[in-house]
Motif scaffolding. Structure first.
Motif, PDB file in Angstrom:
ATOM      1  N   THR A  73       0.627  -1.054  -0.158  1.00 22.48           N
ATOM      2  CA  THR A  73      -0.071  -0.012   0.059  1.00 22.48           C
ATOM      3  C   THR A  73       1.147   1.324   0.004  1.00 22.48           C
ATOM      4  OG1 THR A  73      -0.098  -0.115   2.568  1.00 22.48           O
ATOM      5  CG2 THR A  73      -1.739  -1.121   1.099  1.00 22.48           C
ATOM      6  N   LEU A 107      -2.150  -8.428  -0.782  1.00 22.67           N
ATOM      7  CA  LEU A 107      -2.828  -7.198  -0.441  1.00 22.67           C
ATOM      8  C   LEU A 107      -4.176  -7.827  -0.172  1.00 22.67           C
ATOM      9  CD1 LEU A 107      -1.786  -4.632  -3.024  1.00 22.67           C
ATOM     10  CD2 LEU A 107      -1.225  -5.014  -0.573  1.00 22.67           C
ATOM     11  N   GLY A 108      -4.683  -7.272   1.091  1.00 16.55           N
ATOM     12  CA  GLY A 108      -6.363  -7.612   1.434  1.00 16.55           C
ATOM     13  C   GLY A 108      -7.351  -6.308   1.105  1.00 16.55           C
ATOM     14  N   THR A 109      -8.502  -6.396   1.162  1.00 15.55           N
ATOM     15  CA  THR A 109      -9.442  -5.427   0.892  1.00 15.55           C
ATOM     16  C   THR A 109     -10.174  -5.461   2.160  1.00 15.55           C
ATOM     17  OG1 THR A 109      -9.354  -5.707  -1.624  1.00 15.55           O
ATOM     18  CG2 THR A 109     -11.006  -4.497  -0.587  1.00 15.55           C
ATOM     19  N   LEU A 110     -10.686  -4.347   2.638  1.00 17.60           N
ATOM     20  CA  LEU A 110     -11.755  -4.133   3.684  1.00 17.60           C
ATOM     21  C   LEU A 110     -12.962  -4.444   3.243  1.00 17.60           C
ATOM     22  CD1 LEU A 110     -12.030  -3.678   6.497  1.00 17.60           C
ATOM     23  CD2 LEU A 110     -11.750  -1.053   6.165  1.00 17.60           C
ATOM     24  N   LEU A 111     -13.716  -5.533   3.398  1.00 21.49           N
ATOM     25  CA  LEU A 111     -14.786  -5.768   2.815  1.00 21.49           C
ATOM     26  C   LEU A 111     -16.122  -5.006   3.539  1.00 21.49           C
ATOM     27  CD1 LEU A 111     -14.458  -9.396   1.983  1.00 21.49           C
ATOM     28  CD2 LEU A 111     -14.148  -7.530   0.587  1.00 21.49           C
ATOM     29  N   ILE A 124     -12.014  -8.741   6.067  1.00 19.76           N
ATOM     30  CA  ILE A 124     -11.005  -8.643   5.120  1.00 19.76           C
ATOM     31  C   ILE A 124     -10.937  -9.767   4.155  1.00 19.76           C
ATOM     32  CG2 ILE A 124      -8.568  -8.134   4.640  1.00 19.76           C
ATOM     33  CD1 ILE A 124      -8.633  -7.170   7.669  1.00 19.76           C
ATOM     34  N   TRP A 158     -12.613 -14.726   3.114  1.00 18.54           N
ATOM     35  CA  TRP A 158     -12.363 -13.449   3.858  1.00 18.54           C
ATOM     36  C   TRP A 158     -12.327 -14.186   5.449  1.00 18.54           C
ATOM     37  CZ3 TRP A 158     -16.033 -14.008   8.064  1.00 18.54           C
ATOM     38  CH2 TRP A 158     -17.180 -14.717   7.698  1.00 18.54           C
ATOM     39  N   LYS A 176      -9.821   3.694   8.618  1.00 16.72           N
ATOM     40  CA  LYS A 176      -9.894   2.961   7.380  1.00 16.72           C
ATOM     41  C   LYS A 176     -11.455   2.749   6.985  1.00 16.72           C
ATOM     42  CE  LYS A 176      -5.660   1.859   7.025  1.00 16.72           C
ATOM     43  NZ  LYS A 176      -5.039   2.753   5.811  1.00 16.72           N
ATOM     44  N   GLY A 179     -13.341  -0.777   1.219  1.00 17.21           N
ATOM     45  CA  GLY A 179     -12.661  -0.670   0.085  1.00 17.21           C
ATOM     46  C   GLY A 179     -11.088  -0.378   0.167  1.00 17.21           C
ATOM     47  N   ASP A 180     -10.585   0.084   1.235  1.00 20.25           N
ATOM     48  CA  ASP A 180      -9.319   0.285   1.561  1.00 20.25           C
ATOM     49  C   ASP A 180      -8.534  -0.957   1.260  1.00 20.25           C
ATOM     50  OD1 ASP A 180      -9.754   2.846   1.931  1.00 20.25           O
ATOM     51  OD2 ASP A 180      -9.570   2.791   3.952  1.00 20.25           O
ATOM     52  N   VAL A 181      -7.322  -0.727   1.063  1.00 19.87           N
ATOM     53  CA  VAL A 181      -6.424  -1.869   0.663  1.00 19.87           C
ATOM     54  C   VAL A 181      -5.578  -1.981   1.814  1.00 19.87           C
ATOM     55  CG1 VAL A 181      -4.603  -2.963  -0.725  1.00 19.87           C
ATOM     56  CG2 VAL A 181      -6.712  -1.658  -1.833  1.00 19.87           C
TER      57      VAL A 181
END
Length: 234
Positions: A73, A107-111, A124, A158, A176, A179-181
């Protein structure tokens, strides 16, 4: 090595782009840079970086290669961006979290974000290639913070972590948004056990392995769950 216990929040004071390289100057919280020297390692949002310059009290500079910018990131940071920071652990340091290398695996994505009373729950999403190493009650590092996995759904790829107010105070997680990585570093002993089990089964079963995988899938399980069952303590 790092412990995954975030020691404070730094801010990007400035950044400079050069061919294949970006230089960051970070402003640290009071006292964080005490005894910090050029060549020392600092985990910045979970990425191990080397101090290249010390322009003044409470400041340090770091160079990040283009490849690292693309895999983490850090490439999205701008002037004023906050990030979690931790100094490298010294010999004999208490490991309050779990040992980290500062090398981001994916990288993960905040779901989603849930906020039950006095808690903050992050869901995530991670790639399937690394979800195999994530298990409920196991450790994982997110943006350099050692966290315990509360729940994990391998089919939907997830996991969830629950954060207490103190964790939110000491980290960037409270800021956060969906959608944030996020930078993810998996726990190494879990990876070793899971990979060892998969390799051993592949070697011993050979052409029968797909049949075993199909049978386990019918029961809602996988080879990775076998690895979890054999995980080393701690």
């Amino acid at each position: 090595m790092f412990t995954g216990i975030v020691q404070g929040l730094a801010t990007v004071a400035s950044l400079t782009d050069r061919p294949g390289l970006r230089s960051f100057e970070l402003a640290f919280p009071p006292g964080f840079d005490s005894g910090l020297e050029i060549g020392a390692s600092v985990a910045c949002d979970g990425v191990c970086l080397t101090v290249t310059q010390l322009p003044g009290p409470g400041r340090a500079c770091f160079d990040v290669m283009q490849q690292s910018l693309g895999l983490t990131t850090l490439g999205a940071l701008a002037t004023g961006s906050p990030l979690n920071v931790e100094r490298a652990a010294k010999d004999g340091a208490e490991i309050g979290g779990h040992p980290l290398s500062g090398h981001v695996d994916c990288l993960g994505t905040l779901l989603s974000i849930r906020q039950p009373e006095n808690n903050h729950v992050l869901r995530i999403g991670v790639p399937a290639s690394h979800m195999r190493y994530v298990f409920a009650k196991g450790y994982i590092a997110v943006n350099g913070a050692s966290l315990t996995v509360a729940e994990a759904n391998r089919q939907e790829r997830w996991f969830e972590v629950w954060l207490i107010p103190e964790t939110l105070r000491m980290t960037t997680f409270g800021h956060k948004q969906v959608g944030d990585v996020l930078n993810i570093e998996i726990e190494r002993s879990t990876q070793v056990v899971v990979d060892t089990v998969r390799d051993a089964l592949d070697e011993r079963l050979g052409p029968l392995l797909p049949a075993l995988e199909k049978l386990l899938a019918q029961q809602g399980q996988s080879l990775d769950d076998l690895g979890a069952a054999l995980r080393l303590p701690g």
